[in-house]
Design an enzyme around this catalytic site. Structure first.
Site, PDB file in Angstrom:
ATOM      1  N   LYS A 290       0.805  -1.228   0.000  1.00 57.88           N
ATOM      2  CA  LYS A 290       0.000   0.000   0.000  1.00 57.88           C
ATOM      3  C   LYS A 290       0.844   1.288   0.000  1.00 57.88           C
ATOM      4  CE  LYS A 290      -4.291  -1.513   2.225  1.00 57.88           C
ATOM      5  NZ  LYS A 290      -5.215  -1.219   3.337  1.00 57.88           N
TER       6      LYS A 290
ATOM      7  N   ASP B  28     -10.169   3.442   2.404  1.00 54.84           N
ATOM      8  CA  ASP B  28     -10.400   2.799   3.714  1.00 54.84           C
ATOM      9  C   ASP B  28     -11.151   3.729   4.679  1.00 54.84           C
ATOM     10  OD1 ASP B  28      -9.371   0.278   3.246  1.00 54.84           O
ATOM     11  OD2 ASP B  28      -7.356   0.783   3.920  1.00 54.84           O
TER      12      ASP B  28
END
Ligand code: NAP
Length: 290
Positions: free
Chosen positions: A79, A115
């Site tokens: 990520k 997220d």
């Protein structure tokens, strides 16, 4: 042409690909969730799991950008590293310091982080429409905590208290949140007295640590006596669906928010970025838990 159907869409030369880059991917719910959504809306897309090592990430990302991909998700451990492989990074993802969704338009790649938005939508779906004027306490200071803290600060939370086992990481996150423009974050040590005092002034408690995750189903990140009935208690751990923390909170009469909601809504936000269509969230949720 798009038609609503429950039949699998045949893969042909017009199929748009999306995928998940990470390693290992064995446990991921994303392929089932997205492929069911594409199928339900009759969209000619296909979601592929793509296991890739850190050494190969840049090569794979460059190759994908030249192919018929609309974008992809990125998961552990890539990520952060993926950010070096992209043309543009959305400001929120830049502030978070991690990307979990990439779009590809005319060969140009843009990184996003869904997220935090996914968490905020799960809160909304559970009956908490806004964090404006709310005081939030976040347990943990890892990747998910960063996404949630930055997003809730962006959305106007009055106060964000970060409490982490490694206190220096809580301090770093609080400083990074405050750098975004609003002095709303503070860090506290993970001791019972300090936490009890902070929780009296908290509206929403969010566990972002991995404590309570299967197979440690009986563990909770905080002791039962610290849970106060006025709190909305959220746990982003989604396996088990009802964590020990949430069970204790439910018994105290707290409103609870399960981690599965964040999982579905972060996926829904990615889906929207790739297709321009609203995601069928109920269908996606059922694909994870039939
Ligand atoms: P991460 O970056 O590795 O962060 C883990 C956090 O948990 C750190 O703050 C760490 O504290 C803390 N922690 C771990 N073990 C602990 C222990 N025994 N005692 C106290 N603190 C402990 O992981 P992440 O990506 O943020 O993910 C965290 C959890 O959220 C995982 O369970 C993941 O599955 C879940 N998650 C759910 C979603 C969703 O969609 N629902 C999305 C992302 C993540 P230290 O800093 O002290 O090590």
């Amino acid at each position: 042409m798009s038609t609503s159907t429950d039949r699998p869409t045949p893969i042909d030369t017009r199929t748009k690909l999306v995928g998940l880059l990470g390693r290992p991917l064995g446990h991921s719910f994303s392929p089932a969730m997205h492929n069911r959504a594409f199928q339900t809306l009759g969209l000619n897309y296909c979601y592929l799991p793509i296991e890739v090592t850190a050494e190969d990430l840049a090569t794979v990302a460059a190759g994908i950008a030249k192919m018929n991909f609309a974008g992809y998700n990125v998961t552990i451990p890539h990520k952060i590293r993926i950010m070096d492989c992209l043309d543009t990074i959305d400001p929120l993802a830049q502030a978070i310091g991690a990307v979990n969704t990439v779009t590809i338009r005319n060969g140009r790649t843009t990184g996003y982080n869904t997220d935090g938005i996914g968490f905020a939508h799960s809160l909304e779906a559970a009956g908490e429409p806004s964090v404006k004027n709310k005081s939030v306490l976040i347990l943990g200071a890892g990747g998910a905590a960063r996404a949630i803290a930055m997003t809730l600060a962006d959305q106007g939370a009055t106060r964000i208290v970060i409490c982490n086992r490694t206190e220096s990481k809580a301090c770093d996150l609080s400083r990074d949140v405050n750098r975004q423009g609003r002095e709303c974050a503070t860090a506290i040590p993970m001791d019972a007295a300090t936490m009890a005092k902070a929780l009296r002034e908290t509206d929403i408690l969010i566990n972002t640590t991995s404590i309570g995750m299967h197979p440690q189903d009986q563990q909770s990140p905080i002791a039962n006596h610290l849970i106060q009935s006025h709190l909305v208690v959220c746990d982003i751990v989604y396996n088990p669906p009802l964590t020990h923390l949430l069970k204790m909170a439910q018994e105290k009469g707290c409103r609870i928010v399960r981690g599965i909601g964040m999982l579905v809504y972060q996926g829904a936000a990615s889906f929207q970025l790739w297709t321009g269509r609203d995601a069928p969230v109920d269908i996606m949720r059922r694909a994870i838990r039939p």
